[in-house]
Design a protein around this motif. Structure first.
Motif, PDB file in Angstrom:
ATOM      1  N   VAL A   1       0.857  -1.184   0.000  1.00 22.37           N
ATOM      2  CA  VAL A   1       0.000   0.000   0.000  1.00 22.37           C
ATOM      3  C   VAL A   1       0.890   1.230   0.000  1.00 22.37           C
ATOM      4  O   VAL A   1       1.879   1.306   0.727  1.00 22.37           O
ATOM      5  CB  VAL A   1      -0.944   0.011   1.224  1.00 22.37           C
ATOM      6  CG1 VAL A   1      -0.172  -0.157   2.514  1.00 22.37           C
ATOM      7  CG2 VAL A   1      -1.768   1.291   1.286  1.00 22.37           C
ATOM      8  N   ARG A   2       0.555   2.177  -0.868  1.00 18.24           N
ATOM      9  CA  ARG A   2       1.337   3.403  -0.922  1.00 18.24           C
ATOM     10  C   ARG A   2       1.108   4.241   0.328  1.00 18.24           C
ATOM     11  O   ARG A   2       2.035   4.757   0.929  1.00 18.24           O
ATOM     12  CB  ARG A   2       0.945   4.201  -2.164  1.00 18.24           C
ATOM     13  CG  ARG A   2       1.835   5.412  -2.384  1.00 18.24           C
ATOM     14  CD  ARG A   2       1.494   6.122  -3.667  1.00 18.24           C
ATOM     15  NE  ARG A   2       2.404   7.229  -3.918  1.00 18.24           N
ATOM     16  CZ  ARG A   2       2.245   8.086  -4.904  1.00 18.24           C
ATOM     17  NH1 ARG A   2       1.238   7.963  -5.742  1.00 18.24           N
ATOM     18  NH2 ARG A   2       3.110   9.063  -5.084  1.00 18.24           N
TER      19      ARG A   2
ATOM     20  N   GLY B   1       6.296  10.675  10.246  1.00 16.95           N
ATOM     21  CA  GLY B   1       6.492  11.858   9.413  1.00 16.95           C
ATOM     22  C   GLY B   1       6.525  11.538   7.940  1.00 16.95           C
ATOM     23  O   GLY B   1       6.009  12.298   7.124  1.00 16.95           O
ATOM     24  N   TYR B   2       7.106  10.424   7.552  1.00 21.54           N
ATOM     25  CA  TYR B   2       7.197  10.064   6.144  1.00 21.54           C
ATOM     26  C   TYR B   2       5.835   9.685   5.585  1.00 21.54           C
ATOM     27  O   TYR B   2       5.478  10.067   4.472  1.00 21.54           O
ATOM     28  CB  TYR B   2       8.202   8.924   5.957  1.00 21.54           C
ATOM     29  CG  TYR B   2       9.629   9.372   6.136  1.00 21.54           C
ATOM     30  CD1 TYR B   2      10.237   9.309   7.387  1.00 21.54           C
ATOM     31  CD2 TYR B   2      10.351   9.885   5.072  1.00 21.54           C
ATOM     32  CE1 TYR B   2      11.544   9.735   7.563  1.00 21.54           C
ATOM     33  CE2 TYR B   2      11.660  10.321   5.239  1.00 21.54           C
ATOM     34  CZ  TYR B   2      12.244  10.238   6.488  1.00 21.54           C
ATOM     35  OH  TYR B   2      13.530  10.672   6.649  1.00 21.54           O
TER      36      TYR B   2
ATOM     37  N   THR C   1       9.180   2.786   2.176  1.00 16.72           N
ATOM     38  CA  THR C   1       9.953   2.914   0.934  1.00 16.72           C
ATOM     39  C   THR C   1      10.645   4.272   0.868  1.00 16.72           C
ATOM     40  O   THR C   1      11.841   4.366   0.564  1.00 16.72           O
ATOM     41  CB  THR C   1       9.037   2.735  -0.278  1.00 16.72           C
ATOM     42  OG1 THR C   1       8.438   1.438  -0.246  1.00 16.72           O
ATOM     43  CG2 THR C   1       9.804   2.897  -1.580  1.00 16.72           C
ATOM     44  N   LYS C   2       9.900   5.337   1.158  1.00 20.34           N
ATOM     45  CA  LYS C   2      10.497   6.673   1.108  1.00 20.34           C
ATOM     46  C   LYS C   2      11.552   6.840   2.201  1.00 20.34           C
ATOM     47  O   LYS C   2      12.599   7.478   1.975  1.00 20.34           O
ATOM     48  CB  LYS C   2       9.420   7.741   1.254  1.00 20.34           C
ATOM     49  CG  LYS C   2       9.993   9.152   1.138  1.00 20.34           C
ATOM     50  CD  LYS C   2       8.953  10.228   1.258  1.00 20.34           C
ATOM     51  CE  LYS C   2       9.597  11.611   1.122  1.00 20.34           C
ATOM     52  NZ  LYS C   2       8.629  12.707   1.294  1.00 20.34           N
TER      53      LYS C   2
ATOM     54  N   CYS D   1      13.794  -0.060  -3.006  1.00 20.96           N
ATOM     55  CA  CYS D   1      13.773   0.315  -1.588  1.00 20.96           C
ATOM     56  C   CYS D   1      12.570  -0.246  -0.845  1.00 20.96           C
ATOM     57  O   CYS D   1      12.353   0.099   0.325  1.00 20.96           O
ATOM     58  CB  CYS D   1      13.799   1.840  -1.447  1.00 20.96           C
ATOM     59  SG  CYS D   1      15.315   2.617  -2.039  1.00 20.96           S
ATOM     60  N   VAL D   2      11.772  -1.088  -1.485  1.00 22.38           N
ATOM     61  CA  VAL D   2      10.588  -1.656  -0.839  1.00 22.38           C
ATOM     62  C   VAL D   2      11.016  -2.628   0.256  1.00 22.38           C
ATOM     63  O   VAL D   2      11.960  -3.409   0.089  1.00 22.38           O
ATOM     64  CB  VAL D   2       9.699  -2.366  -1.873  1.00 22.38           C
ATOM     65  CG1 VAL D   2       8.610  -3.197  -1.193  1.00 22.38           C
ATOM     66  CG2 VAL D   2       9.062  -1.348  -2.809  1.00 22.38           C
TER      67      VAL D   2
END
Length: 423
Positions: free
Chosen positions: A157-158, A181-182, A295-296, A314-315
């Protein structure tokens, strides 16, 4: 730094991907041959006895573009970006709907009315959404054929919309975790188009702003948050938004309506996440998942640029990454044409005949060919896609233009498979 070359042995069993320089040496020495152009794959002329190193496929499903990465020992050896055609499918269905409605209004039914055949299965998805699942699965299965894949990682899920809307469901650990925060900021940046909600300024530092201040009964729910520049945030303070924007009724109306509107792309991804996850389980490989916030977080920690294929790399849980390629394969879904027996105008009326036969002289429209033209105006060597004609004069479209040539000058290098490719 191109993608590593995929390798299969003479029994078509996947081997370890190799560096492009090594692949070139094998081809020049006659120890291998080109098996497939996209993704570039070679086939060995012997049985490989080298031990297989495990490789992981990582997926970053997106509404318009999905990222794909192959990871071997914390090294990114292959990257690809798959562009979906969901918007095209939706437009085609809407066009068909309008034409059929026009025919019904003219009382010119072309078949008997049927109103009781509209049942849908429980897991039904709209065609534009189902397409995203099918194309992603197609490329996962394609890579499994050429690469010794041992596991798959998917960004499930994004944005966890339920958790963002009601942060209390996971308790204080989630609210105060370093990922908070991300998750929240990335969602707000997408929802408010990376600009100040009050003055529309861009390319400045933006702060998370409570639309209804906490001191006046506001909450930390995602529907009560927006983005504001430092100037607007200080100017608003703890005022009611109605009072702060009393002289800007249009801005007030836009902000209040946008807070209730879901994020379109995130909703599309969330609609297909479990369908894709269940289809991936059918491969029989172990599946791991992660969120878009994680991921981010990984990408920012590793200092990588924002791209779909690096997001895929990066997942999930990532400690370190070594990037061995910077030229991902760009894949665009184009479909396999149309089954219409005649061409129509914008009103749906037939205006031209369509050829029933798709193959002429062993080629079909959409094939990628190498055209070695030795006579005429366009003498030279070209690589491009063709449009076939029954008379044998084919149209070749390449990066510099378009011209017609005989089928005798065309040699197939990649059959039409419903996708366009570039680097």
């Amino acid at each position: 730094m191109s993608n590593y070359v995929l390798v299969i042995d003479t029994n078509k069993q996947p081997c370890n991907p190799i560096h492009p320089g090594t692949a070139r040496k094998l081809l020049n020495d006659g120890k291998a041959a080109v098996f497939r152009r996209y993704p570039f794959t070679i086939i060995l002329k012997t049985i490989s006895t080298k031990p297989i190193k495990p490789i992981q496929i990582k997926l970053d499903p997106g509404s318009k573009t999905s990222g794909i990465a192959l990871i071997q020992s914390n090294k990114v050896i292959f990257g690809a970006e798959l562009t979906h055609r969901g918007a095209t499918i939706k437009a085609s269905l809407e066009s068909r709907k309008s034409l059929r409605r026009a025919r019904r209004s003219r009382h010119t039914r072309y078949r008997q009315a049927r109103f009781l055949n509209r049942t849908r299965c429980q897991q039904w998805l709209a065609p534009s959404l189902q397409h995203r699942v099918e194309t992603t699965i197609t490329w996962v299965n394609r890579l499994i054929k050429f690469v010794p894949v041992t596991c798959i990682s998917q960004e499930l899920v994004r944005f966890d919309l339920q958790q963002l809307e009601n942060p209390e469901i996971s308790g204080i650990e989630y609210q105060q975790g370093e990922l908070l925060g991300y998750e929240v900021r990335e969602y707000l940046l997408n929802k408010w188009d990376r600009r100040c909600s009050y003055c529309d300024v861009e390319n400045v530092a933006l702060q998370v702003e409570h639309i209804h201040a906490l001191s006046r009964g506001g909450t930390n729910r995602i529907s009560n948050l927006c983005l504001a520049c430092d100037r607007c945030n200080k100017k608003k303070g703890t005022q009611d938004i109605e009072k702060f924007l009393a002289k800007k009724p249009d801005v007030l109306k836009r902000i209040l309506s946008q807070t209730k509107r879901p994020l379109k792309d995130a909703s599309a991804v969330n609609s297909t996440r479990w369908a894709l996850f269940n289809r991936l389980k059918e491969t029989g490989l172990p599946i791991s998942t992660g969120s878009g916030g994680l991921t981010k977080f990984n990408r920012t920690r590793l200092g990588l640029p924002k791209t779909h294929w690096l997001d895929a790399a990066c997942v999930g849980k990532v400690e370190t990454l070594e990037i061995l390629t910077n030229k991902p394969l760009l894949i665009k879904a184009t479909g396999h044409g149309t089954r219409k027996m005649c061409g129509t105008n914008k009103f749906g009326f037939p205006i031209r005949h369509r050829e029933r036969k798709k193959f002429h002289f062993g080629l079909q429209t959409g094939d990628i060919v190498k055209a070695l033209v030795i006579t005429g105006k366009y003498i030279g060597n070209y690589v491009g896609r063709i449009a076939v004609r029954a008379k044998g004069s084919f149209s070749v479209t390449h990066k510099l233009g378009k011209f017609d040539t005989s089928h005798k000058f065309c040699k197939t290098i990649h059959k039409n498979d419903g996708y366009e490719y570039s680097i």
